[in-house]
Design a protein around this motif. Structure first.
Motif, PDB file in Angstrom:
ATOM      1  N   GLY A 123       0.813  -1.105   0.110  1.00 51.85           N
ATOM      2  CA  GLY A 123       0.076   0.062  -0.042  1.00 51.85           C
ATOM      3  C   GLY A 123       0.876   1.252   0.044  1.00 51.85           C
ATOM      4  O   GLY A 123       0.198   2.327   0.015  1.00 51.85           O
ATOM      5  N   GLN A 124       1.994   1.265  -0.069  1.00 55.69           N
ATOM      6  CA  GLN A 124       3.080   2.433   0.243  1.00 55.69           C
ATOM      7  C   GLN A 124       2.882   3.024  -1.434  1.00 55.69           C
ATOM      8  O   GLN A 124       2.853   2.400  -2.234  1.00 55.69           O
ATOM      9  CB  GLN A 124       4.454   1.926   0.454  1.00 55.69           C
ATOM     10  N   LEU A 125       2.757   4.514  -1.187  1.00 58.48           N
ATOM     11  CA  LEU A 125       2.843   5.146  -2.335  1.00 58.48           C
ATOM     12  C   LEU A 125       4.089   5.042  -2.964  1.00 58.48           C
ATOM     13  O   LEU A 125       5.155   5.025  -2.442  1.00 58.48           O
ATOM     14  CB  LEU A 125       2.601   6.887  -1.938  1.00 58.48           C
ATOM     15  N   THR A 126       3.937   4.970  -4.362  1.00 58.19           N
ATOM     16  CA  THR A 126       5.272   4.942  -5.148  1.00 58.19           C
ATOM     17  C   THR A 126       5.074   6.004  -6.054  1.00 58.19           C
ATOM     18  O   THR A 126       3.975   6.582  -6.349  1.00 58.19           O
ATOM     19  CB  THR A 126       5.293   3.719  -5.943  1.00 58.19           C
ATOM     20  N   SER A 127       6.359   6.425  -6.998  1.00 56.17           N
ATOM     21  CA  SER A 127       6.265   7.140  -7.878  1.00 56.17           C
ATOM     22  C   SER A 127       5.296   7.208  -8.990  1.00 56.17           C
ATOM     23  O   SER A 127       4.848   7.765  -9.704  1.00 56.17           O
ATOM     24  CB  SER A 127       7.763   7.463  -8.467  1.00 56.17           C
ATOM     25  N   GLU A 128       5.202   5.757  -9.231  1.00 54.49           N
ATOM     26  CA  GLU A 128       4.190   5.255 -10.527  1.00 54.49           C
ATOM     27  C   GLU A 128       2.862   5.299  -9.935  1.00 54.49           C
ATOM     28  O   GLU A 128       2.101   5.995 -10.803  1.00 54.49           O
ATOM     29  CB  GLU A 128       4.409   3.666 -10.653  1.00 54.49           C
ATOM     30  N   ALA A 156       8.824   9.110   7.147  1.00 55.09           N
ATOM     31  CA  ALA A 156       8.145   9.765   6.094  1.00 55.09           C
ATOM     32  C   ALA A 156       9.177   9.835   4.784  1.00 55.09           C
ATOM     33  O   ALA A 156       8.691  10.115   3.520  1.00 55.09           O
ATOM     34  CB  ALA A 156       7.830  11.254   6.448  1.00 55.09           C
ATOM     35  N   GLN A 157      10.296   9.358   4.937  1.00 57.36           N
ATOM     36  CA  GLN A 157      11.290   9.150   3.783  1.00 57.36           C
ATOM     37  C   GLN A 157      10.855   8.603   2.793  1.00 57.36           C
ATOM     38  O   GLN A 157      10.990   9.092   1.348  1.00 57.36           O
ATOM     39  CB  GLN A 157      12.510   9.062   4.257  1.00 57.36           C
ATOM     40  N   PRO A 158      10.361   7.473   2.821  1.00 51.33           N
ATOM     41  CA  PRO A 158      10.083   6.639   1.364  1.00 51.33           C
ATOM     42  C   PRO A 158       8.918   7.429   0.688  1.00 51.33           C
ATOM     43  O   PRO A 158       9.321   7.470  -0.652  1.00 51.33           O
ATOM     44  CB  PRO A 158       9.628   5.429   1.884  1.00 51.33           C
ATOM     45  N   THR A 159       8.012   7.941   1.155  1.00 51.63           N
ATOM     46  CA  THR A 159       6.896   8.741   0.497  1.00 51.63           C
ATOM     47  C   THR A 159       7.599  10.026  -0.229  1.00 51.63           C
ATOM     48  O   THR A 159       7.456  10.348  -1.494  1.00 51.63           O
ATOM     49  CB  THR A 159       5.820   9.170   1.245  1.00 51.63           C
ATOM     50  N   LEU A 160       8.650  10.739   0.391  1.00 49.12           N
ATOM     51  CA  LEU A 160       9.026  12.002  -0.029  1.00 49.12           C
ATOM     52  C   LEU A 160      10.167  11.460  -1.120  1.00 49.12           C
ATOM     53  O   LEU A 160      10.295  12.383  -2.021  1.00 49.12           O
ATOM     54  CB  LEU A 160       9.809  12.596   1.105  1.00 49.12           C
ATOM     55  N   THR A 161      10.674  10.488  -0.940  1.00 49.06           N
ATOM     56  CA  THR A 161      11.686   9.973  -2.154  1.00 49.06           C
ATOM     57  C   THR A 161      11.160   9.645  -3.347  1.00 49.06           C
ATOM     58  O   THR A 161      11.438  10.128  -4.239  1.00 49.06           O
ATOM     59  CB  THR A 161      12.413   8.710  -1.571  1.00 49.06           C
ATOM     60  N   MET A 197     -19.702  13.153   6.861  1.00 46.27           N
ATOM     61  CA  MET A 197     -18.737  13.525   8.323  1.00 46.27           C
ATOM     62  C   MET A 197     -18.711  12.222   9.214  1.00 46.27           C
ATOM     63  O   MET A 197     -18.277  12.217  10.007  1.00 46.27           O
ATOM     64  CB  MET A 197     -19.361  14.408   8.828  1.00 46.27           C
ATOM     65  N   ASN A 198     -19.151  11.033   8.832  1.00 50.67           N
ATOM     66  CA  ASN A 198     -19.279   9.859   9.406  1.00 50.67           C
ATOM     67  C   ASN A 198     -18.282   8.819   9.105  1.00 50.67           C
ATOM     68  O   ASN A 198     -18.329   7.857   9.663  1.00 50.67           O
ATOM     69  CB  ASN A 198     -20.721   9.570  10.062  1.00 50.67           C
ATOM     70  N   SER A 199     -17.658   9.346   8.012  1.00 55.25           N
ATOM     71  CA  SER A 199     -16.866   8.273   7.530  1.00 55.25           C
ATOM     72  C   SER A 199     -15.413   8.008   8.562  1.00 55.25           C
ATOM     73  O   SER A 199     -15.036   8.661   9.049  1.00 55.25           O
ATOM     74  CB  SER A 199     -16.224   8.567   6.082  1.00 55.25           C
ATOM     75  N   ALA A 200     -14.794   6.735   8.483  1.00 54.07           N
ATOM     76  CA  ALA A 200     -13.581   6.819   9.148  1.00 54.07           C
ATOM     77  C   ALA A 200     -12.598   5.850   8.001  1.00 54.07           C
ATOM     78  O   ALA A 200     -12.208   4.681   8.231  1.00 54.07           O
ATOM     79  CB  ALA A 200     -13.720   5.663  10.168  1.00 54.07           C
ATOM     80  N   PRO A 201     -11.963   6.563   7.259  1.00 50.64           N
ATOM     81  CA  PRO A 201     -11.068   6.048   6.068  1.00 50.64           C
ATOM     82  C   PRO A 201      -9.674   5.715   6.773  1.00 50.64           C
ATOM     83  O   PRO A 201      -9.438   6.046   7.932  1.00 50.64           O
ATOM     84  CB  PRO A 201     -10.661   7.377   5.151  1.00 50.64           C
ATOM     85  N   THR A 202      -8.966   4.939   6.088  1.00 47.76           N
ATOM     86  CA  THR A 202      -7.807   4.344   6.648  1.00 47.76           C
ATOM     87  C   THR A 202      -6.676   5.322   7.047  1.00 47.76           C
ATOM     88  O   THR A 202      -6.919   6.390   6.395  1.00 47.76           O
ATOM     89  CB  THR A 202      -7.215   3.454   5.473  1.00 47.76           C
ATOM     90  N   ILE A 203      -5.737   5.154   7.864  1.00 46.66           N
ATOM     91  CA  ILE A 203      -4.877   5.996   8.331  1.00 46.66           C
ATOM     92  C   ILE A 203      -3.618   6.179   7.307  1.00 46.66           C
ATOM     93  O   ILE A 203      -3.022   7.083   7.106  1.00 46.66           O
ATOM     94  CB  ILE A 203      -4.302   5.903   9.849  1.00 46.66           C
ATOM     95  N   ARG A 204      -3.242   4.953   6.664  1.00 43.81           N
ATOM     96  CA  ARG A 204      -2.130   4.751   5.984  1.00 43.81           C
ATOM     97  C   ARG A 204      -2.065   5.542   4.675  1.00 43.81           C
ATOM     98  O   ARG A 204      -3.150   6.055   4.128  1.00 43.81           O
ATOM     99  CB  ARG A 204      -1.827   3.352   5.565  1.00 43.81           C
ATOM    100  N   ASN A 205      -0.939   5.919   4.017  1.00 39.57           N
ATOM    101  CA  ASN A 205      -0.730   6.731   2.986  1.00 39.57           C
ATOM    102  C   ASN A 205      -1.758   5.973   1.820  1.00 39.57           C
ATOM    103  O   ASN A 205      -2.084   4.806   1.699  1.00 39.57           O
ATOM    104  CB  ASN A 205       0.577   6.660   2.332  1.00 39.57           C
ATOM    105  N   SER A 206      -2.534   7.004   1.111  1.00 36.04           N
ATOM    106  CA  SER A 206      -3.639   6.302   0.277  1.00 36.04           C
ATOM    107  C   SER A 206      -3.894   7.322  -0.790  1.00 36.04           C
ATOM    108  O   SER A 206      -3.433   8.636  -0.509  1.00 36.04           O
ATOM    109  CB  SER A 206      -4.798   5.926   0.949  1.00 36.04           C
TER     110      SER A 206
END
Length: 405
Positions: free
Chosen positions: A195-200, A229-234, A344-353
């Protein structure tokens, strides 16, 4: 990240102009300033740990009454001006805390802080960088005072502060401040999926919808990016290196806890921190615009920890449509679409998405909730972002034409 509401303006009455040393190892609590003239001598904070808060006198085997609290822990040791007594110091802090909605749990003075056979040291937080081994705190029962106070927010989150003020060896006055904000441990930090954000995936999001959100880990209530936070920033830096004509805007957002002015400043500073991280990796600063919206644009409810975490984000907006060559569809039709505010009652995931206003919470790894499918489900956002970007580019072109004449 703030999950409790305090009247910060009242607490800041303690910071009426002290000169902060440039080489201090840390900074004041975000909700509690320092006594004027004090200097930070030692500092440490942990995103999640446990600390012991004294609630009774110190005896041979520790405090007669105490509470072990888990959550965000911060330790600060101040060097206090020698012409200020522990009484004056503690009284000023007590008044500020009470005005901000804290109530005193326990306090003591001098010999009233101990039993006759009490030890002179106790460990409150093993992570505290005290002068003594194992994080031991030294207590002076000849001229010293202690104070424990608590604040309870409407959502049940507690903020507990313990202050120990000592005049040691007859001249050097130290004041130790322990603060714990109770909260659940942030789980899911060790991912078992991709689930980690990538450049692609970032490139695909910009092509399809013109923006995406990064839920970056910052230090509590600060604009300091943590190392994870470094992997996402990279990945974002690599994307901008691969597409030199890509220009972006970083939009900072917070939850609704705290004042509007404070949230706006924090959101801007966090966006600026991301820009600084990108420029440190070689990205030209002129390619990056920065703004902060505070809590004015929530994408989830602010009545749960999960919702507030989703609202704390930095969004990346494409300011140069077509810059990602080979991915953006040619001659794509532009049809303005009006969208409604998110539930306003949603509870989305915390991870990068990838950003999607009306996406349901991601609860598992399946074909229905992969980043690729999330991108495909955001057509309305894509149209709106593309339209706004083209309008902004048209305004820039018009302005350039006027001033070039």
């Amino acid at each position: 990240m703030r999950t409790f509401t305090l009247r910060i303006s009242l607490l800041l009455l303690l910071t009426t102009g002290p000169a902060f040393a440039l080489d201090e190892p840390g900074q004041d609590l975000p909700f509690l300033g320092r006594y004027p003239g004090s200097i930070i001598d030692s500092y440490k904070t942990a995103h999640y740990d446990e600390a012991t808060i004294p609630l009774g006198i110190l005896g041979k085997k520790g405090f007669a009454k105490s509470e072990t609290v888990e959550g965000q822990v911060t330790y600060i040791r101040y060097k206090v001006p020698e012409d200020r007594s522990p009484l004056e110091f503690i009284r000023n802090y007590q008044q500020a805390l009470q005005r901000a909605g804290f109530h005193v749990l326990w306090q003591c003075a001098d010999h009233g802080c101990r039993t006759p056979d009490a030890d002179v040291a106790a460990t409150l937080w093993r992570g505290a960088p005290t002068r003594y081994t194992g994080g031991a705190e030294i207590f002076n029962f000849e001229n010293g005072r202690m104070l424990s106070a608590e604040h309870r927010a409407t959502d049940g989150v507690r903020t507990i502060v313990f202050i120990n003020d000592n005049t040691l060896f007859g001249h050097s006055q130290d004041a130790s401040v322990y603060a714990v904000q109770t909260k659940a441990m942030q789980s899911g930090m060790v991912s078992s999926d991709a689930g980690q954000l990538t450049s692609e995936s970032m490139a695909g999001a910009l092509v399809q919808q013109g923006r995406f959100a990064m839920h970056l880990p910052f230090d509590f209530n600060q604009a300091t990016l943590r190392s994870d936070a470094q992997p996402t920033l990279t990945a974002l830096s690599q994307l901008m290196e691969q597409h030199p004509s890509l220009r972006i805007r970083l939009e900072g957002h917070t939850d609704q806890v705290g004042s509007a002015a404070y949230n706006q400043k924090l959101s801007l500073n966090r966006a600026l921190a991301v820009k600084s991280a990108l420029t440190a990796q070689g990205i030209v600063g002129q390619r990056i615009e920065v703004t902060g919206f505070g809590a004015t644009r929530p994408i989830a409810g602010n009545d749960t920890d999960e919702g507030r975490a989703q609202n704390r984000r930095v969004e990346v907006v494409d300011l140069s449509p077509g810059a990602i060559a080979g991915l953006r569809p040619a001659n794509a039709a532009i049809t303005p679409t009006i969208t409604h505010a998110p539930a306003m009652n949603s509870a989305p995931t915390i991870r990068n998405s990838v950003y999607h206003r009306n996406a349901p919470p991601i609860t598992g790894r399946s074909a229905a909730n992969t980043p690729a499918v999330e991108l495909a489900n955001t057509a309305a956002d894509a149209v709106r972002s593309e339209t706004n970007s083209r309008i902004q580019q048209g305004v820039r072109n018009l302005a350039q034409g006027i001033f070039s004449n």
